[in-house]
Write a protein that holds these residues in place. Structure first.
Motif, mmCIF file in Angstrom:
data_model
loop_
_atom_site.group_PDB
_atom_site.id
_atom_site.type_symbol
_atom_site.label_atom_id
_atom_site.label_comp_id
_atom_site.label_asym_id
_atom_site.label_seq_id
_atom_site.Cartn_x
_atom_site.Cartn_y
_atom_site.Cartn_z
ATOM 1 N N VAL A 316 7.970 -17.897 9.508
ATOM 2 C CA VAL A 316 9.278 -18.937 9.456
ATOM 3 C C VAL A 316 9.207 -20.038 10.556
ATOM 4 C CG1 VAL A 316 11.676 -18.882 9.531
ATOM 5 C CG2 VAL A 316 10.592 -16.777 8.569
ATOM 6 N N ALA A 320 10.927 -23.906 10.792
ATOM 7 C CA ALA A 320 12.310 -24.088 11.484
ATOM 8 C C ALA A 320 11.900 -25.459 12.296
ATOM 9 C CB ALA A 320 12.238 -22.843 12.466
ATOM 10 N N GLN A 557 20.229 -25.600 10.149
ATOM 11 C CA GLN A 557 19.260 -24.329 10.323
ATOM 12 C C GLN A 557 18.028 -24.562 11.168
ATOM 13 O OE1 GLN A 557 19.538 -21.023 9.454
ATOM 14 N NE2 GLN A 557 21.576 -21.323 8.572
ATOM 15 N N THR A 561 17.800 -21.535 13.774
ATOM 16 C CA THR A 561 16.643 -20.647 13.623
ATOM 17 C C THR A 561 15.521 -20.785 14.906
ATOM 18 O OG1 THR A 561 16.906 -20.836 11.389
ATOM 19 C CG2 THR A 561 14.679 -20.246 11.938
ATOM 20 N N THR A 562 15.200 -21.851 15.245
ATOM 21 C CA THR A 562 14.547 -22.112 16.105
ATOM 22 C C THR A 562 14.745 -21.893 17.568
ATOM 23 O OG1 THR A 562 13.375 -24.397 15.148
ATOM 24 C CG2 THR A 562 12.992 -24.180 17.404
ATOM 25 N N TYR A 564 16.763 -19.317 18.257
ATOM 26 C CA TYR A 564 16.527 -17.977 18.187
ATOM 27 C C TYR A 564 15.139 -17.337 18.186
ATOM 28 C CZ TYR A 564 15.579 -13.276 15.900
ATOM 29 O OH TYR A 564 14.894 -12.332 15.645
ATOM 30 N N MET A 627 15.578 -11.034 12.782
ATOM 31 C CA MET A 627 14.979 -11.855 11.822
ATOM 32 C C MET A 627 14.692 -10.506 10.810
ATOM 33 S SD MET A 627 12.612 -14.950 11.435
ATOM 34 C CE MET A 627 14.223 -16.024 11.466
ATOM 35 N N ASP A 630 17.552 -9.947 8.940
ATOM 36 C CA ASP A 630 17.759 -10.702 8.146
ATOM 37 C C ASP A 630 17.246 -11.037 6.830
ATOM 38 O OD1 ASP A 630 20.116 -12.509 8.028
ATOM 39 O OD2 ASP A 630 19.286 -14.180 9.221
ATOM 40 N N ARG A 690 18.208 -20.269 4.210
ATOM 41 C CA ARG A 690 18.118 -20.957 5.146
ATOM 42 C C ARG A 690 17.768 -22.688 4.829
ATOM 43 N NH1 ARG A 690 17.103 -17.851 10.655
ATOM 44 N NH2 ARG A 690 18.043 -16.199 10.132
#
Length: 697
Positions: A316, A320, A557, A561-562, A564, A627, A630, A690
């Motif tokens: 991911v 991200a 996002q 996302t980054t 996290y 994640m 998720d 995302r």
């Protein structure tokens, strides 16, 4: 004259010590939160541990051959007094800590560690557990009993039960040192949250909403600064300020205060503590024959190995950070067109992201906020619980159930179909001095049936900035999502259908799944149309605003996302690295540089205040679990979206409760998910959610 044994004397003392005494009153008995006194804490915890150890000794020295009932079930029954005391202790620690309590906490931390070691290193006890376990491999028990035996054996084995005497002593000593370090780390962060407050004057309020200004004024007055406006050092406070304040230099100051918690090179600095924690964790697992802490920790998680956890994050990460570059480009363009003559910095990200949101999607977060009243969101969560779980929430009369603060409200939870009491739900929504930051859920009593049926006492705790008297509490969409998330944990507690306490535990990279999944009901039409109503007009959120929110679902996002993933990867990298002479600050910077972490945003949790990982072990090498969960969430959400009845499809909701919520840890999470979906989860749904490109194999 009547003589009493020492054990009987201790039992009698436990009745008179409030923290140990059996809970009385309605709803199966409730904690006497209103009567807790700091001076009772230490004696209660010491006596509670002593009582529990006597129970352990009785089990270990039972002359009868070990079996499930006299060994495993006996362990499940043991420690009721101590469990009750820990309920109060948890409240004092998380919701209303004081300097006096922190002194006691520091004194007790190594004693708790000693206590746990006396149990896990009790050779006679472990030999009995091992005999029951080995017998069960030849002649399996009932499914839930077999699961309890396996979990109990694994817990003891993972915690050094099979080590020799010298290694056991070192293992226990390490745990004792770690317990003190965890407490020190946590208290240092709390110190910096309480003491780094930014005060504003009347001419420094540009961009801030009236509600925020009123609240900031009230907080300043409460802190003895009448006429000023206080920005406290917590996420709920700084998020709104960094999003809307037009005062760039003050944004920088507020941002710096928040992301420097535990990193101010003073008596409350956590960097050396982290280094010592890492060294001790590595040494401890090497006593057990593991290469590193991550390898030891993940063996009983869904991921199983650090390599699998890293593989998900690395799949991911490129998408991200690529999205962050796009977001920064858009923000810089807005700043340039406004003539601001700046280069986007971390304290600018939220501010200019909001401008881009308005420009790209004509979506104003403050406009959305007007429809997100905490009271109505609470009603919405109860509605969802009714539709999916058949639960009814009814406010209990004031003063009928003791609470630890006047802001705490309590609801009775009943089964709609049977009228049976399921338990009580406590809501503690507001930030206060002594309350740790963030949002969480906890249980005061869990459902079990093996020793008489127990109902559930569960709570949700948030850190919303309390509004001025008479004003509604309006929250952001992100905060509303978190509110639903934590309620998902509470529903997981309430829906438990297990017999033994051990089965109410969970696998960390799985238990976040249930709560993340519940977030999806916030944006269902039924919730939007009935509960997202304007705080002044009472009218529901208009269709065009709903459309804007859904169109902007993948907006920002890159940032979320980054920030996290940066924390999650750093957690894993710290525990895979050689900690011998580690320089925490240098390691953090070099690791982020190697990842090409965008300079325009920080990790969600910088290492010196990463309480998930360094104030205990619950999330250590497990922060990736959000994640991992998720992936399951996105996959399961698509199943609901495609069901005949959508997110309220009755058949799918029944499967949701039956396979994903009610079993808790009574079956393997992989098998539970397969029972629900008929297959394993796939990453593609996560990437679609995302707005990221799906990686090709």
């Amino acid at each position: 004259m009547v003589f009493q044994s020492k054990a009987q004397s201790d039992k009698n003392a436990s009745v008179t010590n409030l923290l140990l005494a059996e809970w009385t009153g309605p709803y199966g008995g409730v904690p006497a939160f209103d009567k807790v006194k700091i001076e009772d804490v230490k004696s209660a915890m010491l006596l509670g541990m002593d009582l529990n150890l006597k129970e352990i000794e009785a089990i270990a020295n039972n002359s009868k051959s070990p079996n499930f009932k006299n060994t495993i079930e006996a362990l499940e029954k043991a420690g009721e007094e101590l469990d009750r005391a820990f309920t109060y202790y948890g409240i004092l620690s998380s919701n209303m800590s004081t300097p006096e309590f922190r002194v006691i906490q520091t004194e007790l931390a190594p004693l708790f560690s000693d206590f746990r070691s006396k149990i896990t290193q009790n050779e006679k006890l472990f030999n009995r557990i091992k005999q029951v376990y080995q017998a069960s491999l030849k002649k399996p028990l009932e499914a839930d009993q077999q699961r309890v035996v396996e979990l109990t054996y694994k817990e003891f084995e993972m915690n050094g039960a099979e080590l020799d005497k010298i290694k056991k002593e070192r293992y226990a000593a390490i745990n004792k040192d770690l317990a003190s370090l965890y407490t020190k780390f946590s208290n240092n962060v709390l110190h910096d949250e309480e003491n780094y407050v930014t005060y504003l004057t009347q001419d420094q309020l540009g961009g801030l909403s009236d509600g925020f200004i009123k609240s900031a004024a009230k907080i300043a007055t409460d802190k003895g600064r009448d006429g000023a406006y206080a920005i406290t050092n917590t996420r709920s406070s700084i998020d709104a300020f960094l999003t809307y304040s037009t005062e760039r230099e003050i944004r920088k100051q507020v941002w710096t205060n928040y992301y420097s918690r535990g990193d101010n090179n003073d008596d409350y600095d956590n960097k050396n503590i982290i280094a010592e924690i890492l060294r001790l964790r590595r040494e401890r697992v090497q006593l057990l024959g593991y290469k590193n802490y991550a390898e030891w920790r993940l063996q009983d998680r869904m991921a199983k190995t650090p390599e699998k956890a890293m593989a998900l994050m690395e799949a991911v990460w490129p998408a991200a950070i690529a999205r962050v570059a796009e977001e920064v480009k858009d923000m810089q363009a807005v700043a340039d067109s406004d003539g601001d003559n700046i280069t986007i910095e971390p304290w600018d990200y939220r501010f200019y992201a909001e401008k881009v949101r308005k420009l790209k999607y004509n979506l104003d977060s403050d406009e959305v906020k007007q429809y997100l009243q905490l009271d109505k969101l609470t009603e919405a969560m109860h509605y969802v619980a009714g539709r999916l779980f058949n639960y009814k929430f009814t406010r209990v009369p004031e003063n009928s159930v003791p609470v630890f603060n006047e802001d705490v409200k309590v609801w009775e939870v009943t089964n709609i179909e049977t009228g049976e009491n399921v338990g009580l739900w406590y809501l503690d929504p507001y930030a206060r001095k002594g309350k740790r930051s963030g949002a969480w859920a906890t249980t005061y009593r869990s459902h079990t049936t093996f020793n008489g049926k127990k109902n559930v006492l569960a709570s949700n705790n948030s850190n919303f900035v309390k509004p001025a008297p008479g004003d509604p509490l309006l929250v952001s969409w992100d905060d509303a999502t978190t509110f639903f998330h934590e309620f998902g944990h509470a529903l997981h507690f309430f829906s438990s259908n297990v017999k033994y306490p051990k089965l109410n535990g969970g696998v960390r990279d799985y238990t976040e799944f249930q709560s993340q999944l519940l977030e999806r009901w916030l944006s269902t039409n039924e919730v939007i149309q009935n509960y997202l109503v304007h705080n002044k007009t009472g009218k529901p959120m208009p269709a065009e605003l709903v459309a804007k929110i859904k169109n902007a679902a993948t907006f920002n996002q890159g940032f979320s996302t980054t920030e996290y993933l940066g924390s999650a990867i750093m957690d894993m990298k710290f525990h895979l690295a050689d900690p011998t002479n580690i320089d925490v600050d240098k390691f953090e910077k070099e690791t982020l540089a190697s990842l090409k972490m965008p300079k325009e945003l920080p990790m969600r949790h910088r290492s010196p205040h990463f309480g998930h990982v360094f104030s205990g072990e619950g999330y250590a090498t497990a922060y990736y679990g959000y994640m991992w969960a998720d992936v399951l969430t996105s996959d399961a959400s698509e199943a609901f979206a495609n069901a005949p009845g959508g997110f309220y499809d009755k058949e799918l909701a029944e499967k949701l409760v039956k396979y994903l919520f009610a079993p808790r840890n009574s079956i393997d999470p992989v098998e539970a998910y397969r029972l629900f979906m008929g297959r394993d989860a796939k990453i593609e749904a996560l990437m679609r959610d995302r707005g990221f490109p799906i990686p090709t194999k």
